[in-house]
Design a protein around this motif. Sequence first.
Motif, short mmCIF file in Angstrom:
data_model
loop_
_atom_site.label_atom_id
_atom_site.label_comp_id
_atom_site.label_asym_id
_atom_site.label_seq_id
_atom_site.Cartn_x
_atom_site.Cartn_y
_atom_site.Cartn_z
N ASN A 1 -10.86 3.75 6.90
CA ASN A 1 -10.99 2.67 5.91
C ASN A 1 -10.04 2.80 4.72
O ASN A 1 -10.46 2.71 3.55
CB ASN A 1 -12.44 2.58 5.40
N PRO A 2 -8.73 2.99 4.97
CA PRO A 2 -7.79 2.96 3.85
C PRO A 2 -7.64 1.54 3.31
O PRO A 2 -8.01 0.57 3.98
CB PRO A 2 -6.48 3.44 4.49
N VAL A 3 -7.08 1.43 2.13
CA VAL A 3 -6.84 0.12 1.52
C VAL A 3 -5.62 -0.51 2.19
O VAL A 3 -4.53 0.07 2.17
CB VAL A 3 -6.63 0.22 0.01
N ALA A 4 -5.79 -1.67 2.77
CA ALA A 4 -4.69 -2.34 3.46
C ALA A 4 -3.62 -2.77 2.47
O ALA A 4 -3.93 -3.25 1.38
CB ALA A 4 -5.22 -3.54 4.23
N GLY A 5 -2.37 -2.61 2.86
CA GLY A 5 -1.27 -3.10 2.05
C GLY A 5 -0.80 -2.16 0.96
O GLY A 5 0.18 -2.46 0.27
N GLU A 6 -1.43 -1.00 0.78
CA GLU A 6 -1.00 -0.04 -0.23
C GLU A 6 -0.21 1.10 0.42
O GLU A 6 -0.18 1.24 1.64
CB GLU A 6 -2.21 0.50 -0.99
#
Length: 219
Positions: A158-163
């Motif tokens: 669940n990493p932050v998408a787009g970072e």
Amino acid sequence: PIIEQFDYTVGQNLVDQELWKNASDSSDEILIASGNLSYEGLASDVGNSVSFDGVGSDSYLEFVPVTTGKVYASFLMRVTDISSFTTDGYFSSLIQNATTFGPRIFLKPNDTTNDFEIGIGNGGSTSVYSSEGYAINTDLFIVYSYDITTGVANLWINPVAGEAEPTTTLTETDATPLDSVSAFLIRQDSASETPFMIMDELKLGTSWEAVTEATLSVA
């Protein structure tokens, strides 16, 4: 980069699609399922998804072999039933060929909390698992990578998408790194090791950005 949105006819076998092959023969195939999974920050998916569970065929998608640097894979997943899931097993791997596997993504049941944990390993078993448990019927964003030179396998949950690429959730090192990576495998291990699952929005590439890019919605 490869983006597989499973845009095939619902009910068909995944292995019957042009890009996919069987690593093992079985009457229990991975199936094209209706609908999509979702995760905050990622574009709304199109196409369909795939569903699988228990013992059955292992299907893999080939690509041009990568012999240096890193290979990344990402996908959305949802575990829908763990009633028969009693022991840990892996369901996904970046592989050199149909018989030589690299980093593998594991699931392990947690009987105390009635959820499951996620792990990464370079062999048939692992002790490297998340400290957090995850509930069934929850959409999860999984990203993992393999460094062909060093054998280091990294997992993000669940990493932050787009970072930019964040600190890894879990890491394990392969003592004998693969010569190359040329396919992505979906594995059905056994009734006790593979819960009922849905997978969607598979992305493969040689950079973090290639497999985690967020797309803004347009009114």
